[in-house]
Design a protein around this motif. Structure first.
Motif, short mmCIF file in Angstrom:
data_model
loop_
_atom_site.label_atom_id
_atom_site.label_comp_id
_atom_site.label_asym_id
_atom_site.label_seq_id
_atom_site.Cartn_x
_atom_site.Cartn_y
_atom_site.Cartn_z
N ASP A 3 50.19 76.56 56.09
CA ASP A 3 48.94 76.11 55.48
C ASP A 3 49.15 75.53 54.09
O ASP A 3 48.55 74.51 53.73
CB ASP A 3 47.96 77.29 55.42
N HIS A 4 50.02 76.16 53.26
CA HIS A 4 50.16 75.66 51.90
C HIS A 4 50.79 74.27 51.85
O HIS A 4 50.50 73.48 50.95
CB HIS A 4 50.96 76.65 51.02
N SER A 42 43.22 67.30 36.38
CA SER A 42 41.98 68.03 36.09
C SER A 42 42.23 69.51 36.33
O SER A 42 43.21 69.89 37.00
CB SER A 42 40.82 67.55 36.97
N GLY A 43 41.34 70.34 35.80
CA GLY A 43 41.49 71.78 35.99
C GLY A 43 41.48 72.17 37.45
O GLY A 43 42.31 72.98 37.90
N ALA A 44 40.56 71.59 38.21
CA ALA A 44 40.46 71.93 39.63
C ALA A 44 41.69 71.49 40.40
O ALA A 44 42.20 72.21 41.27
CB ALA A 44 39.20 71.30 40.23
N ALA A 45 42.19 70.28 40.09
CA ALA A 45 43.36 69.78 40.79
C ALA A 45 44.59 70.64 40.49
O ALA A 45 45.36 70.98 41.39
CB ALA A 45 43.62 68.33 40.39
N ALA A 50 48.54 74.85 41.83
CA ALA A 50 49.19 76.12 41.49
C ALA A 50 49.10 77.12 42.63
O ALA A 50 50.05 77.88 42.87
CB ALA A 50 48.55 76.70 40.23
N ALA A 51 47.99 77.13 43.35
CA ALA A 51 47.85 78.04 44.50
C ALA A 51 48.87 77.69 45.57
O ALA A 51 49.44 78.59 46.21
CB ALA A 51 46.43 77.95 45.05
N CYS A 52 49.14 76.40 45.76
CA CYS A 52 50.15 75.98 46.74
C CYS A 52 51.54 76.42 46.30
O CYS A 52 52.34 76.90 47.11
CB CYS A 52 50.10 74.47 46.93
N TYR A 53 51.84 76.25 45.01
CA TYR A 53 53.12 76.74 44.47
C TYR A 53 53.27 78.24 44.72
O TYR A 53 54.32 78.71 45.19
CB TYR A 53 53.19 76.49 42.97
N THR A 79 52.37 76.72 33.50
CA THR A 79 51.20 77.36 32.92
C THR A 79 50.14 77.60 33.99
O THR A 79 49.55 78.69 34.08
CB THR A 79 50.62 76.50 31.78
N ALA A 80 49.90 76.58 34.81
CA ALA A 80 48.92 76.73 35.90
C ALA A 80 49.35 77.80 36.89
O ALA A 80 48.53 78.58 37.38
CB ALA A 80 48.73 75.39 36.60
N LEU A 81 50.66 77.87 37.17
CA LEU A 81 51.15 78.88 38.11
C LEU A 81 50.99 80.28 37.53
O LEU A 81 50.59 81.22 38.24
CB LEU A 81 52.61 78.61 38.45
N ALA A 82 51.29 80.45 36.23
CA ALA A 82 51.10 81.75 35.60
C ALA A 82 49.63 82.17 35.66
O ALA A 82 49.32 83.34 35.91
CB ALA A 82 51.58 81.71 34.15
N CYS A 83 48.73 81.23 35.45
CA CYS A 83 47.29 81.53 35.55
C CYS A 83 46.90 81.91 36.98
O CYS A 83 46.08 82.82 37.18
CB CYS A 83 46.47 80.33 35.09
N GLU A 84 47.50 81.24 37.96
CA GLU A 84 47.22 81.57 39.36
C GLU A 84 47.70 82.98 39.69
O GLU A 84 47.00 83.74 40.37
CB GLU A 84 47.87 80.55 40.29
N TYR A 85 48.88 83.34 39.20
CA TYR A 85 49.36 84.71 39.45
C TYR A 85 48.47 85.74 38.76
O TYR A 85 48.21 86.81 39.32
CB TYR A 85 50.82 84.86 39.01
#
Length: 216
Positions: A3-4, A42-45, A50-53, A79-85
């Motif tokens: 899925d990712h 963008s923030g949403a993108a 990051a969720a896919c990573y 940074t986005a990945l750290a926020c996702e975690y």
């Protein structure tokens, strides 16, 4: 396809980070597709990316305790990945480097969490020649950290040079003895294009490109 992988490719299309046509690469090759992670602007993108990573890293079962972003594109990605975690309940330390050492204030080339004694996951968009990744690995080791692995968005799965049979990602993984995880690969893109009528017109060009330059 997991899925990712499909989700990432659709996000890349939506953001126009993945485009089809004729593109001249740094290598001089003419590619029928081009990927630019800078279009996740963008923030949403970035959150979706990051969720896919994170899903790709979790699927690989990698053990790490710090996220590292090589300058420049790796900085917002890490940074986005750290926020996702953090959103998932795991608060990870984050670090990244400057291109040039700062000579005033706190000085140095590193910003963020201390690397010493930590297993670092390096986050970037692609591995082309591998120069930036090798530089990041040296920085991490010099600071007392241990590179645990590398995660990239897209592995083009093509020979880095005409005189070799391995890709840039494979070369780094073999040379450094650490895993390189890709959210998606050229093989995934081909499968994805085969399942979507809107992309069917590009599949023959992708296949021809892989036949000429691919490592799989």
């Amino acid at each position: 396809m997991s899925d990712h992988r499909a989700r990432f490719l659709q996000l890349a299309l939506n953001a126009e980070a993945l485009r089809f046509g004729e593109f001249t690469l740094k290598s001089g090759r003419t590619s029928p597709y081009f990927f630019n992670a800078g279009r996740f602007d963008s923030g949403a993108a970035l959150a979706g990316l990051a969720a896919c990573y994170a899903d790709a890293v979790e699927a690989a079962g990698l053990d790490f305790d710090l996220v590292f972003g090589p300058a420049y594109k790796g900085i917002p990605l890490a940074t986005a990945l750290a926020c996702e975690y953090a959103r998932r309940g795991r608060d990870l330390p984050l670090a990244f480097n400057r291109k040039e050492a700062k000579t005033h204030g706190e000085g140095g080339r590193l910003i963020g969490a201390k690397l010493a004694g930590r297993r670092a996951l390096i986050v970037d968009d692609v591995i082309t020649a591998g120069t930036a990744i090798r530089e990041a690995l040296a920085i991490i080791r010099d600071a007392g950290g241990v590179p645990a692995g590398i995660v990239i968005a897209l592995d083009r799965q093509e020979r880095v040079r005409e005189d070799t049979s391995v890709s840039a990602a494979q070369a780094v993984a073999d040379e450094q003895g650490i895993p390189v995880i890709a959210v998606a690969t050229l093989s995934d893109l081909l499968a994805f294009a085969g399942e979507r009528a809107a992309l069917a017109a590009h599949r023959d060009a992708l296949l021809a490109y892989r036949a000429r330059y691919g490592v799989v």
